[in-house]
Motif scaffolding. Structure first.
Motif, PDB file in Angstrom:
ATOM      1  N   GLU A   1       6.683  -2.940  -3.307  1.00  0.00           N
ATOM      2  CA  GLU A   1       7.492  -1.791  -2.898  1.00  0.00           C
ATOM      3  C   GLU A   1       7.874  -0.900  -4.079  1.00  0.00           C
ATOM      4  OE1 GLU A   1       8.643  -4.987  -2.711  1.00  0.00           O
ATOM      5  OE2 GLU A   1       8.171  -5.591  -0.654  1.00  0.00           O
TER       6      GLU A   1
ATOM      7  N   MET B   1      15.621  -1.677   0.240  1.00  0.00           N
ATOM      8  CA  MET B   1      14.743  -2.797   0.619  1.00  0.00           C
ATOM      9  C   MET B   1      15.227  -3.448   1.913  1.00  0.00           C
ATOM     10  SD  MET B   1      12.219  -3.454  -1.507  1.00  0.00           S
ATOM     11  CE  MET B   1      11.960  -5.216  -1.643  1.00  0.00           C
TER      12      MET B   1
ATOM     13  N   LEU C   1      14.243  -1.246   4.795  1.00  0.00           N
ATOM     14  CA  LEU C   1      12.796  -1.324   5.030  1.00  0.00           C
ATOM     15  C   LEU C   1      12.438  -2.585   5.827  1.00  0.00           C
ATOM     16  CD1 LEU C   1       9.823  -0.532   4.472  1.00  0.00           C
ATOM     17  CD2 LEU C   1      10.047  -1.598   2.222  1.00  0.00           C
TER      18      LEU C   1
ATOM     19  N   LYS D   1       3.006   3.747  -0.551  1.00  0.00           N
ATOM     20  CA  LYS D   1       4.352   3.440  -1.068  1.00  0.00           C
ATOM     21  C   LYS D   1       5.352   4.521  -0.671  1.00  0.00           C
ATOM     22  CE  LYS D   1       2.955   0.459  -4.809  1.00  0.00           C
ATOM     23  NZ  LYS D   1       2.813   0.255  -6.224  1.00  0.00           N
TER      24      LYS D   1
ATOM     25  N   LEU E   1       6.906   3.557   2.447  1.00  0.00           N
ATOM     26  CA  LEU E   1       7.906   2.483   2.292  1.00  0.00           C
ATOM     27  C   LEU E   1       9.219   3.085   1.794  1.00  0.00           C
ATOM     28  CD1 LEU E   1       5.772  -0.383   0.639  1.00  0.00           C
ATOM     29  CD2 LEU E   1       5.850   0.353   3.014  1.00  0.00           C
TER      30      LEU E   1
END
Ligand SMILES: Cc1cc2nc3c(=O)[nH]c(=O)nc-3n(C[C@H](O)[C@H](O)[C@H](O)COP(=O)(O)O)c2cc1C
Length: 412
Positions: free
Chosen positions: A28, A41, A44, A367, A370
Protein backbone atom coordinates in the motif's frame (compact mmCIF):
# COMPACT_ATOMS: atom_id res chain seq x y z
CA UNK A 1 -18.68 -32.13 -8.13
CA UNK A 2 -16.63 -29.00 -7.79
CA UNK A 3 -17.28 -26.35 -5.17
CA UNK A 4 -18.65 -22.86 -5.62
CA UNK A 5 -16.26 -19.96 -5.06
CA UNK A 6 -18.62 -18.99 -2.22
CA UNK A 7 -18.25 -22.28 -0.33
CA UNK A 8 -15.95 -22.36 2.72
CA UNK A 9 -12.50 -23.93 2.51
CA UNK A 10 -11.10 -25.90 5.44
CA UNK A 11 -7.32 -25.65 5.72
CA UNK A 12 -5.07 -28.49 6.93
CA UNK A 13 -4.97 -26.87 10.41
CA UNK A 14 -8.77 -27.29 10.66
CA UNK A 15 -9.54 -23.57 10.25
CA UNK A 16 -12.27 -22.74 7.71
CA UNK A 17 -12.04 -19.72 5.42
CA UNK A 18 -15.51 -18.22 4.68
CA UNK A 19 -15.15 -18.53 0.89
CA UNK A 20 -12.56 -19.24 -1.79
CA UNK A 21 -11.81 -15.67 -2.76
CA UNK A 22 -8.72 -13.92 -1.43
CA UNK A 23 -7.44 -10.42 -1.85
CA UNK A 24 -3.83 -10.96 -2.90
CA UNK A 25 -1.08 -8.89 -1.28
CA UNK A 26 -0.76 -5.37 -2.68
CA UNK A 27 1.82 -3.14 -1.06
CA UNK A 28 0.00 0.00 0.00
CA UNK A 29 2.88 2.42 0.79
CA UNK A 30 0.50 4.21 3.13
CA UNK A 31 2.28 3.80 6.47
CA UNK A 32 2.30 6.62 9.01
CA UNK A 33 5.41 7.62 10.97
CA UNK A 34 7.21 4.64 12.47
CA UNK A 35 6.18 2.33 9.58
CA UNK A 36 2.81 1.83 11.27
CA UNK A 37 -0.65 1.30 9.79
CA UNK A 38 -2.93 4.31 10.37
CA UNK A 39 -6.51 5.43 9.69
CA UNK A 40 -6.16 5.27 5.90
CA UNK A 41 -5.11 1.63 6.10
CA UNK A 42 -8.00 0.81 8.44
CA UNK A 43 -10.47 2.49 6.02
CA UNK A 44 -9.02 0.59 3.09
CA UNK A 45 -9.25 -2.81 4.76
CA UNK A 46 -12.73 -2.10 6.09
CA UNK A 47 -13.85 -1.34 2.55
CA UNK A 48 -12.48 -4.68 1.39
CA UNK A 49 -14.03 -6.46 4.39
CA UNK A 50 -17.41 -5.04 3.33
CA UNK A 51 -16.93 -6.30 -0.21
CA UNK A 52 -17.37 -10.02 0.42
CA UNK A 53 -13.79 -11.32 0.02
CA UNK A 54 -13.31 -14.10 2.60
CA UNK A 55 -9.57 -13.66 3.06
CA UNK A 56 -7.56 -10.46 2.96
CA UNK A 57 -3.80 -10.87 2.61
CA UNK A 58 -1.98 -7.66 3.55
CA UNK A 59 0.53 -5.93 1.33
CA UNK A 60 4.01 -7.09 2.26
CA UNK A 61 5.08 -6.10 5.77
CA UNK A 62 8.81 -5.73 6.29
CA UNK A 63 10.63 -7.77 8.88
CA UNK A 64 13.39 -5.12 9.06
CA UNK A 65 12.82 -1.37 8.59
CA UNK A 66 16.37 -1.08 7.25
CA UNK A 67 15.40 -3.10 4.17
CA UNK A 68 12.17 -1.85 2.64
CA UNK A 69 10.54 -2.79 -0.69
CA UNK A 70 9.55 0.86 -0.90
CA UNK A 71 9.15 4.00 1.18
CA UNK A 72 5.88 4.31 3.09
CA UNK A 73 5.93 0.57 3.73
CA UNK A 74 4.89 -1.10 6.97
CA UNK A 75 7.41 -2.82 9.24
CA UNK A 76 6.72 -5.00 12.27
CA UNK A 77 9.73 -5.60 14.48
CA UNK A 78 10.53 -6.55 18.05
CA UNK A 79 9.99 -3.05 19.44
CA UNK A 80 7.12 -1.96 17.17
CA UNK A 81 3.99 -0.97 19.14
CA UNK A 82 1.25 -3.54 18.63
CA UNK A 83 -1.85 -1.29 19.03
CA UNK A 84 -2.08 -0.07 15.40
CA UNK A 85 -1.75 -3.64 14.15
CA UNK A 86 -4.64 -4.74 16.38
CA UNK A 87 -6.81 -2.04 14.80
CA UNK A 88 -5.73 -3.12 11.33
CA UNK A 89 -6.64 -6.78 12.00
CA UNK A 90 -10.03 -5.95 13.47
CA UNK A 91 -10.94 -3.58 10.58
CA UNK A 92 -10.28 -6.44 8.17
CA UNK A 93 -12.20 -9.00 10.24
CA UNK A 94 -15.31 -6.83 10.56
CA UNK A 95 -17.52 -9.15 8.54
CA UNK A 96 -16.14 -12.46 9.74
CA UNK A 97 -13.39 -12.59 7.13
CA UNK A 98 -9.81 -13.59 7.82
CA UNK A 99 -6.65 -11.54 7.49
CA UNK A 100 -3.15 -12.89 6.96
CA UNK A 101 -0.11 -10.71 7.18
CA UNK A 102 2.31 -11.16 4.31
CA UNK A 103 5.84 -10.96 5.72
CA UNK A 104 8.82 -10.16 3.55
CA UNK A 105 12.44 -9.18 3.17
CA UNK A 106 13.30 -7.56 -0.19
CA UNK A 107 16.90 -8.78 -0.44
CA UNK A 108 18.43 -7.08 -3.49
CA UNK A 109 15.16 -5.57 -4.71
CA UNK A 110 15.63 -2.29 -2.82
CA UNK A 111 15.93 1.14 -4.37
CA UNK A 112 19.43 2.59 -4.22
CA UNK A 113 17.84 5.94 -3.31
CA UNK A 114 16.67 4.47 0.00
CA UNK A 115 20.24 3.67 1.02
CA UNK A 116 21.17 0.97 3.47
CA UNK A 117 22.71 -2.45 3.04
CA UNK A 118 21.44 -4.56 0.16
CA UNK A 119 21.42 -8.21 1.16
CA UNK A 120 21.30 -11.16 -1.21
CA UNK A 121 22.67 -14.71 -1.36
CA UNK A 122 25.40 -13.53 -3.76
CA UNK A 123 26.66 -10.30 -5.31
CA UNK A 124 24.47 -10.50 -8.42
CA UNK A 125 22.82 -7.12 -8.96
CA UNK A 126 19.40 -6.67 -10.56
CA UNK A 127 19.55 -6.39 -14.33
CA UNK A 128 16.89 -3.89 -15.31
CA UNK A 129 18.67 -2.67 -18.43
CA UNK A 130 19.04 1.09 -18.35
CA UNK A 131 17.14 1.21 -15.03
CA UNK A 132 19.60 -1.09 -13.21
CA UNK A 133 21.24 1.83 -11.42
CA UNK A 134 17.99 2.45 -9.53
CA UNK A 135 18.80 -0.60 -7.41
CA UNK A 136 21.59 -1.20 -4.94
CA UNK A 137 24.59 -3.50 -5.38
CA UNK A 138 24.04 -6.52 -3.12
CA UNK A 139 26.62 -8.05 -0.82
CA UNK A 140 26.49 -11.80 -0.13
CA UNK A 141 24.93 -12.50 3.25
CA UNK A 142 27.07 -13.72 6.12
CA UNK A 143 25.92 -16.65 8.27
CA UNK A 144 25.04 -14.15 11.00
CA UNK A 145 22.92 -12.09 8.60
CA UNK A 146 21.10 -15.23 7.50
CA UNK A 147 20.35 -16.19 11.11
CA UNK A 148 19.18 -12.62 11.81
CA UNK A 149 16.71 -12.78 8.91
CA UNK A 150 15.32 -16.13 10.12
CA UNK A 151 14.83 -14.70 13.60
CA UNK A 152 13.17 -11.57 12.24
CA UNK A 153 10.61 -13.55 10.22
CA UNK A 154 9.72 -15.42 13.42
CA UNK A 155 9.40 -12.22 15.48
CA UNK A 156 7.19 -10.51 12.90
CA UNK A 157 4.94 -13.58 12.66
CA UNK A 158 4.68 -13.87 16.43
CA UNK A 159 3.70 -10.20 16.76
CA UNK A 160 1.18 -10.46 13.90
CA UNK A 161 -0.59 -13.28 15.68
CA UNK A 162 -0.44 -11.38 18.97
CA UNK A 163 -2.17 -8.47 17.17
CA UNK A 164 -5.02 -10.77 16.09
CA UNK A 165 -4.07 -11.66 12.51
CA UNK A 166 -5.43 -15.12 11.62
CA UNK A 167 -2.19 -16.13 10.00
CA UNK A 168 0.88 -15.14 8.05
CA UNK A 169 1.97 -15.60 4.48
CA UNK A 170 5.71 -15.94 3.99
CA UNK A 171 6.68 -14.20 0.73
CA UNK A 172 8.97 -16.48 -1.24
CA UNK A 173 7.99 -15.18 -4.69
CA UNK A 174 8.55 -12.21 -7.03
CA UNK A 175 12.34 -12.05 -6.72
CA UNK A 176 12.50 -10.97 -3.06
CA UNK A 177 15.04 -12.44 -0.64
CA UNK A 178 13.61 -15.96 -0.19
CA UNK A 179 12.99 -16.20 -3.92
CA UNK A 180 16.57 -15.00 -4.57
CA UNK A 181 17.86 -17.92 -2.50
CA UNK A 182 15.66 -20.31 -4.53
CA UNK A 183 16.96 -18.98 -7.85
CA UNK A 184 20.08 -20.53 -9.39
CA UNK A 185 20.63 -17.24 -11.26
CA UNK A 186 21.21 -15.11 -8.18
CA UNK A 187 22.16 -17.75 -5.61
CA UNK A 188 25.73 -18.69 -6.53
CA UNK A 189 26.69 -19.83 -3.02
CA UNK A 190 28.79 -22.92 -2.53
CA UNK A 191 27.93 -23.43 1.16
CA UNK A 192 24.82 -25.09 2.70
CA UNK A 193 22.61 -22.26 1.44
CA UNK A 194 23.33 -22.68 -2.29
CA UNK A 195 23.85 -25.28 -5.03
CA UNK A 196 21.28 -28.09 -4.93
CA UNK A 197 17.58 -27.23 -4.75
CA UNK A 198 17.48 -28.58 -1.19
CA UNK A 199 20.23 -26.11 -0.28
CA UNK A 200 18.59 -23.21 -2.13
CA UNK A 201 15.30 -23.99 -0.34
CA UNK A 202 17.03 -24.19 3.05
CA UNK A 203 16.41 -20.55 3.97
CA UNK A 204 12.69 -20.88 3.21
CA UNK A 205 12.56 -24.12 5.22
CA UNK A 206 14.38 -22.59 8.19
CA UNK A 207 12.10 -19.53 8.09
CA UNK A 208 9.00 -21.77 8.06
CA UNK A 209 10.32 -23.79 11.01
CA UNK A 210 11.20 -20.66 13.00
CA UNK A 211 7.78 -19.11 12.32
CA UNK A 212 6.05 -22.36 13.33
CA UNK A 213 8.01 -22.41 16.58
CA UNK A 214 7.05 -18.79 17.37
CA UNK A 215 3.24 -18.98 16.98
CA UNK A 216 0.46 -21.11 18.51
CA UNK A 217 0.01 -24.48 16.80
CA UNK A 218 -3.33 -23.67 15.15
CA UNK A 219 -2.03 -20.49 13.44
CA UNK A 220 -2.37 -20.52 9.67
CA UNK A 221 0.96 -20.39 7.86
CA UNK A 222 0.97 -19.96 4.09
CA UNK A 223 3.70 -19.39 1.50
CA UNK A 224 3.65 -17.40 -1.75
CA UNK A 225 5.81 -19.15 -4.31
CA UNK A 226 6.73 -18.58 -7.94
CA UNK A 227 5.54 -21.22 -10.39
CA UNK A 228 8.69 -20.07 -12.22
CA UNK A 229 10.88 -16.99 -12.42
CA UNK A 230 10.34 -16.86 -16.22
CA UNK A 231 14.04 -16.28 -16.85
CA UNK A 232 16.31 -18.64 -18.76
CA UNK A 233 18.19 -20.81 -16.26
CA UNK A 234 16.07 -19.56 -13.35
CA UNK A 235 13.82 -21.29 -10.81
CA UNK A 236 11.38 -23.32 -12.92
CA UNK A 237 8.15 -25.24 -12.52
CA UNK A 238 9.95 -28.53 -11.75
CA UNK A 239 11.75 -26.75 -8.90
CA UNK A 240 8.44 -25.28 -7.73
CA UNK A 241 6.84 -28.75 -7.57
CA UNK A 242 9.76 -29.99 -5.47
CA UNK A 243 9.49 -27.03 -3.10
CA UNK A 244 5.74 -27.64 -2.72
CA UNK A 245 6.57 -31.20 -1.69
CA UNK A 246 9.04 -29.91 0.90
CA UNK A 247 6.41 -27.43 2.18
CA UNK A 248 3.88 -30.29 2.42
CA UNK A 249 6.26 -32.19 4.70
CA UNK A 250 6.34 -29.05 6.88
CA UNK A 251 2.49 -28.97 7.10
CA UNK A 252 2.08 -25.59 5.42
CA UNK A 253 -1.63 -24.64 5.20
CA UNK A 254 -1.74 -23.10 1.70
CA UNK A 255 0.59 -22.20 -1.15
CA UNK A 256 -0.21 -19.24 -3.41
CA UNK A 257 1.19 -19.67 -6.89
CA UNK A 258 2.45 -16.61 -8.72
CA UNK A 259 5.50 -15.94 -10.90
CA UNK A 260 8.18 -13.51 -11.99
CA UNK A 261 10.25 -10.77 -10.42
CA UNK A 262 11.18 -7.12 -11.07
CA UNK A 263 13.35 -8.38 -13.95
CA UNK A 264 10.56 -10.46 -15.48
CA UNK A 265 7.15 -9.16 -14.31
CA UNK A 266 5.15 -12.32 -15.04
CA UNK A 267 2.80 -11.52 -12.13
CA UNK A 268 1.45 -8.80 -14.37
CA UNK A 269 1.21 -11.13 -17.34
CA UNK A 270 4.45 -10.35 -19.22
CA UNK A 271 7.68 -12.35 -19.13
CA UNK A 272 11.26 -11.64 -20.14
CA UNK A 273 12.02 -15.16 -21.44
CA UNK A 274 9.43 -14.90 -24.20
CA UNK A 275 7.06 -17.48 -22.71
CA UNK A 276 3.43 -16.60 -23.18
CA UNK A 277 1.07 -16.76 -20.24
CA UNK A 278 -2.68 -17.28 -20.44
CA UNK A 279 -4.57 -14.05 -21.13
CA UNK A 280 -6.60 -14.54 -17.94
CA UNK A 281 -5.62 -16.58 -14.85
CA UNK A 282 -1.97 -16.40 -15.92
CA UNK A 283 -0.71 -19.27 -13.76
CA UNK A 284 -3.72 -21.62 -13.84
CA UNK A 285 -1.96 -24.37 -15.77
CA UNK A 286 0.96 -24.39 -13.32
CA UNK A 287 -1.41 -24.23 -10.34
CA UNK A 288 -3.45 -27.16 -11.66
CA UNK A 289 -0.34 -29.34 -11.87
CA UNK A 290 0.65 -28.29 -8.39
CA UNK A 291 -2.81 -28.91 -6.94
CA UNK A 292 -2.69 -32.48 -8.32
CA UNK A 293 0.47 -33.22 -6.35
CA UNK A 294 0.17 -30.96 -3.33
CA UNK A 295 -0.98 -32.03 0.12
CA UNK A 296 -2.16 -28.49 0.96
CA UNK A 297 -4.67 -26.23 -0.87
CA UNK A 298 -3.28 -24.19 -3.77
CA UNK A 299 -4.31 -20.65 -4.61
CA UNK A 300 -3.55 -18.96 -7.89
CA UNK A 301 -3.32 -15.21 -8.41
CA UNK A 302 -2.82 -13.20 -11.58
CA UNK A 303 -5.13 -11.89 -14.27
CA UNK A 304 -8.49 -12.87 -12.76
CA UNK A 305 -11.28 -10.29 -13.12
CA UNK A 306 -14.37 -12.30 -14.07
CA UNK A 307 -16.63 -14.65 -12.12
CA UNK A 308 -16.55 -17.25 -14.91
CA UNK A 309 -12.73 -17.42 -14.70
CA UNK A 310 -12.72 -17.47 -10.89
CA UNK A 311 -15.15 -20.39 -10.94
CA UNK A 312 -13.09 -22.10 -13.66
CA UNK A 313 -10.06 -22.01 -11.34
CA UNK A 314 -12.03 -23.92 -8.70
CA UNK A 315 -13.61 -26.27 -11.25
CA UNK A 316 -10.14 -27.21 -12.51
CA UNK A 317 -9.08 -28.37 -9.04
CA UNK A 318 -7.30 -25.29 -7.61
CA UNK A 319 -8.79 -24.50 -4.21
CA UNK A 320 -8.48 -20.71 -3.85
CA UNK A 321 -8.69 -17.72 -6.19
CA UNK A 322 -6.42 -14.72 -5.57
CA UNK A 323 -7.51 -11.29 -6.78
CA UNK A 324 -5.16 -8.32 -6.75
CA UNK A 325 -5.84 -5.43 -9.11
CA UNK A 326 -9.48 -6.47 -9.62
CA UNK A 327 -10.15 -5.64 -5.95
CA UNK A 328 -8.20 -2.38 -6.18
CA UNK A 329 -10.53 -1.20 -8.94
CA UNK A 330 -13.66 -2.94 -7.65
CA UNK A 331 -13.38 -3.65 -3.89
CA UNK A 332 -16.85 -5.26 -3.65
CA UNK A 333 -16.49 -7.52 -6.67
CA UNK A 334 -17.36 -10.76 -4.76
CA UNK A 335 -20.66 -9.23 -3.57
CA UNK A 336 -21.38 -7.66 -6.97
CA UNK A 337 -20.94 -11.04 -8.67
CA UNK A 338 -23.77 -12.41 -6.53
CA UNK A 339 -26.29 -9.98 -8.03
CA UNK A 340 -24.74 -9.61 -11.48
CA UNK A 341 -22.47 -12.50 -12.49
CA UNK A 342 -21.27 -10.58 -15.55
CA UNK A 343 -19.66 -7.76 -13.54
CA UNK A 344 -16.01 -7.39 -14.53
CA UNK A 345 -13.31 -5.29 -12.94
CA UNK A 346 -11.57 -3.23 -15.61
CA UNK A 347 -7.82 -3.21 -15.13
CA UNK A 348 -5.55 -0.56 -16.65
CA UNK A 349 -4.22 -1.77 -19.97
CA UNK A 350 -0.86 -0.06 -20.37
CA UNK A 351 0.65 -1.13 -23.65
CA UNK A 352 3.91 0.85 -23.53
CA UNK A 353 6.83 -0.81 -25.32
CA UNK A 354 9.02 -0.45 -22.27
CA UNK A 355 7.72 -3.36 -20.16
CA UNK A 356 9.49 -2.22 -16.98
CA UNK A 357 7.94 1.27 -17.21
CA UNK A 358 4.53 -0.22 -18.02
CA UNK A 359 4.81 -2.40 -14.93
CA UNK A 360 5.77 0.57 -12.71
CA UNK A 361 2.87 2.58 -14.17
CA UNK A 362 0.45 -0.29 -13.49
CA UNK A 363 1.60 -0.38 -9.87
CA UNK A 364 1.26 3.41 -9.61
CA UNK A 365 -2.24 3.54 -11.04
CA UNK A 366 -3.32 0.67 -8.80
CA UNK A 367 -1.83 2.25 -5.67
CA UNK A 368 -3.74 5.43 -6.47
CA UNK A 369 -6.95 3.47 -6.06
CA UNK A 370 -5.79 2.18 -2.65
CA UNK A 371 -5.01 5.74 -1.57
CA UNK A 372 -8.47 6.87 -2.70
CA UNK A 373 -10.13 4.10 -0.67
CA UNK A 374 -7.99 5.04 2.32
CA UNK A 375 -9.55 8.49 2.14
CA UNK A 376 -13.04 6.98 2.04
CA UNK A 377 -13.46 7.49 -1.72
CA UNK A 378 -14.32 4.98 -4.41
CA UNK A 379 -11.68 3.84 -6.91
CA UNK A 380 -11.61 5.75 -10.17
CA UNK A 381 -10.91 3.29 -12.97
CA UNK A 382 -10.10 5.80 -15.69
CA UNK A 383 -7.03 7.41 -14.07
CA UNK A 384 -4.38 8.34 -16.64
CA UNK A 385 -1.32 6.10 -16.54
CA UNK A 386 1.18 8.88 -17.16
CA UNK A 387 -0.44 11.16 -14.59
CA UNK A 388 -0.50 8.38 -11.96
CA UNK A 389 3.12 7.52 -12.72
CA UNK A 390 4.33 11.09 -12.31
CA UNK A 391 2.20 11.66 -9.18
CA UNK A 392 3.53 8.42 -7.70
CA UNK A 393 7.14 9.34 -8.46
CA UNK A 394 6.68 12.71 -6.72
CA UNK A 395 5.04 11.04 -3.73
CA UNK A 396 7.78 8.38 -3.53
CA UNK A 397 10.53 11.01 -3.75
CA UNK A 398 9.05 12.79 -0.75
CA UNK A 399 8.74 9.54 1.20
CA UNK A 400 12.30 8.52 0.30
CA UNK A 401 13.58 11.85 1.61
CA UNK A 402 11.70 11.38 4.88
CA UNK A 403 13.03 7.84 5.21
CA UNK A 404 16.62 8.88 4.54
CA UNK A 405 16.44 11.78 6.98
CA UNK A 406 15.03 9.53 9.65
CA UNK A 407 17.58 6.77 9.25
CA UNK A 408 20.64 8.69 8.13
CA UNK A 409 22.34 8.07 11.45
CA UNK A 410 21.66 4.28 11.33
CA UNK A 411 23.01 4.02 7.81
CA UNK A 412 26.13 6.09 8.43
C1 LIG B 1 0.13 -2.13 -6.52
C2 LIG B 1 0.55 -3.57 -6.37
C3 LIG B 1 1.27 -3.95 -5.25
C4 LIG B 1 1.65 -5.28 -5.07
N1 LIG B 1 2.28 -5.65 -3.92
C5 LIG B 1 2.51 -6.96 -3.68
C6 LIG B 1 3.01 -7.38 -2.43
O1 LIG B 1 3.23 -6.59 -1.51
N2 LIG B 1 3.23 -8.71 -2.26
C7 LIG B 1 2.96 -9.62 -3.24
O2 LIG B 1 3.15 -10.82 -3.02
N3 LIG B 1 2.49 -9.26 -4.42
C8 LIG B 1 2.22 -7.95 -4.66
N4 LIG B 1 1.67 -7.59 -5.84
C9 LIG B 1 1.32 -8.63 -6.82
C10 LIG B 1 -0.10 -9.15 -6.58
O3 LIG B 1 -0.24 -9.83 -5.35
C11 LIG B 1 -0.51 -10.13 -7.67
O4 LIG B 1 0.32 -11.26 -7.63
C12 LIG B 1 -0.45 -9.48 -9.06
O5 LIG B 1 -0.98 -8.16 -9.05
C13 LIG B 1 -1.24 -10.29 -10.08
O6 LIG B 1 -2.57 -10.44 -9.66
P1 LIG B 1 -3.76 -9.57 -10.31
O7 LIG B 1 -3.73 -9.80 -11.78
O8 LIG B 1 -5.01 -10.14 -9.68
O9 LIG B 1 -3.49 -8.16 -9.95
C14 LIG B 1 1.31 -6.25 -6.06
C15 LIG B 1 0.61 -5.86 -7.19
C16 LIG B 1 0.23 -4.53 -7.36
C17 LIG B 1 -0.56 -4.16 -8.58
Amino acid sequence: MSQSIYSPLTLPNGIALPNRLAKAAMEENMAITGHLPGDEMFNLYEQWANGGTGLLITGNVMIDHRAMTGPGGIALELNTPIGPFKKWASAAQKNGGHIWMQINHPGRQVYAALGGKVLSPSDVALDMGKHSKLFGQPTPMSEQEIQDVIERFAITAQKAVEAGFNGVQIHAAHGYLLSQFLSPLCNLRTDNWGGSLNNRARLLVEVVKAVQASVPKETTIAVKLNSADFQRGGFDSEDALQVIKILGDLNIDLVEVSGGSYESPAMQGSTSDGRTLAREAYFLNFAKDMAKQATMPIMTTGGITRLAIAQQVIDEGVQMVGLGRALAFSPSLPNLWKTDPTTQATLPNITWKNKAMASVATMAITKRQLQRMGKGKQPKGNSWAIFSLVADQIRLKKLIKQYRNRYASEQA
